[in-house]
Design an enzyme around this catalytic site. Sequence first.
Site, short mmCIF file in Angstrom:
data_model
loop_
_atom_site.label_atom_id
_atom_site.label_comp_id
_atom_site.label_asym_id
_atom_site.label_seq_id
_atom_site.Cartn_x
_atom_site.Cartn_y
_atom_site.Cartn_z
N TYR A 1 0.83 -1.22 0.00
CA TYR A 1 0.00 0.00 0.00
C TYR A 1 0.86 1.26 0.00
CZ TYR A 1 -3.32 -3.63 1.47
OH TYR A 1 -4.05 -4.78 1.56
N HIS A 2 1.82 1.28 -0.92
CA HIS A 2 2.72 2.43 -1.06
C HIS A 2 2.67 3.01 -2.47
CE1 HIS A 2 5.35 0.39 2.29
NE2 HIS A 2 4.25 0.92 2.77
N PRO A 3 1.49 3.29 -3.02
CA PRO A 3 1.45 3.83 -4.39
C PRO A 3 2.00 5.25 -4.43
CG PRO A 3 -0.74 3.92 -3.41
CD PRO A 3 0.14 3.19 -2.42
#
Length: 552
Positions: free
Chosen positions: A467-469
Amino acid sequence: MTNPAADYLIVGSGSAGSVLASRLSEDGRHSVMVLEYGGTDVGPFIQMPAALSYPMNMSRYDWGFETLPEPHLGGRRMACPRGKVIGGSSSINGMVYVRGNAGDFNHWQESGAKGWSYADVLPYYQKMETSHGGQSGWRGTDGPLHVTRGPRTNPLFHAFVDAGVQAGYQATDDYNGQQQEGFGPMEQTVYRGRRWSTANAYLKSALKRSNVSIKKCLVTKIIFEGKKAVGLEIEQGGRTSVIRAGKEVILSASSINSPRLLMLSGIGDSAELGEKGIEVIHHNPAVGKNLQDHLEFYFQVRCKQPITLYSKLNLISKGLIGARWLFFKSGLGASNQFESAAFIRSDAGVPYPDIQYHFLPVAIRYDGKSAAKAHGFQMHVGPMRSDSRGSVSLGSADPKEKPKILFNYMSTEKDWSDFRKCVHLTRELLQQEAFKPFAGAEIQPGDDCKTDEQINEFIRQHVESAYHPCGTCRMGDPADPATVVDPQCRVVGIEGLRVVDCSVFPRITNGNLNAPTIVTAEKASDAILGKPALAASTLTPWQHPDWQNSQR
């Protein structure tokens, strides 16, 4: 058009927006309005650190984005949670605090983001932090963002670090200090037992000022006069209206919503916008491109001793943990449970770490489901610098339609070889003496997962987003066609419009992205106000002296 609603209109109250609201208003000379679609962050699901798996799986707090079928992962659709709440993603994330490696920011500078080297950003990290237990001289002591460490009472946290040292890796007491590389304690944005989001650290105190306001609405479009951004079209209670900015419009809406809003407003690839019936304000095909993320898998192992959090997953234990947290802000509820970590290099010749570990004393999914029905522990592990790139694009001109997201995960052979290395290096770690009293059978990948093909298939089925876009409004040299914003975060070709959030990252940083997003907003605040940047640091970060020839 009516009088300006505020000098600065900030879209989004998240990791960047809350910081901007505080810094742009603190001298009292400018008015700020924050526009946020999400609701309140009050309540134990967000504020209790151990409850972290809940908010990111609740439609009340999360935009609910998912990817298109990912072609290299067997067509899986991957979740892409983004915060839809006061505090944005800093209110639903895992609260892990990682500054990123010096090499990351030096790469930004080399990529055209002038003034964003590690020496340039380090003073802003020091300004924003109050570090509890970090390395003296390298860390901040009086900033709004409190950074703490878990109590590490479970022996497994120490077994993990000891095993790393026994395997020949470095130990580091502060991966956010001089030396990132190695095994040691993990840091968290938790303070006095509560999630220390940017809402708690920055926004709530800023909202006490008369020159700061917040408006709950959906921003549907940026309003232009020629090529100057002058305001925003918003929808509130079923009614559409326009509000004006006295000075600037600033998008801090996430790496998904910031490029989406640019495109909805006519900034993007003119051919694609024309197909959607959107009037083109400025042609820039780079908007929405360069999408990056971290992938990881959960290496799960049975524990020989009944010391894991498995015994706390029943309703009675959860109730007791919750009650203690509610009344005393202490106990297991007051930590995200990520209390040991490691950053290592995958190979000799890699100049700085490219693999990250989070250690967790339970075998469980990030969404809180599918707990292994036994005592176990897990290591979240994955490579940090994939060359795969994806994009965010529009399905239509309807601002309520979800965007099309494709990360194009695992699209290079290097991605696959990097993940196989993660499996082999983790198995070697588990063979060390420190794990002998604890490590039982592998739950996953499992003892029957040995060949390259078997490991590849495991990865294809079980790899998860961390969850590091980021990266979709890339910062760089304005002359570079891949650039969306210049090093002052100004949208190229447009007046009065900036993007300040993790979408501006030229390349993803090492580790979790909340800290680099906050530092981006801290530094951009000075640029917006026309202040000189803080003096560059003269400190020299550690690099393995024999990195060219040694993997550890």
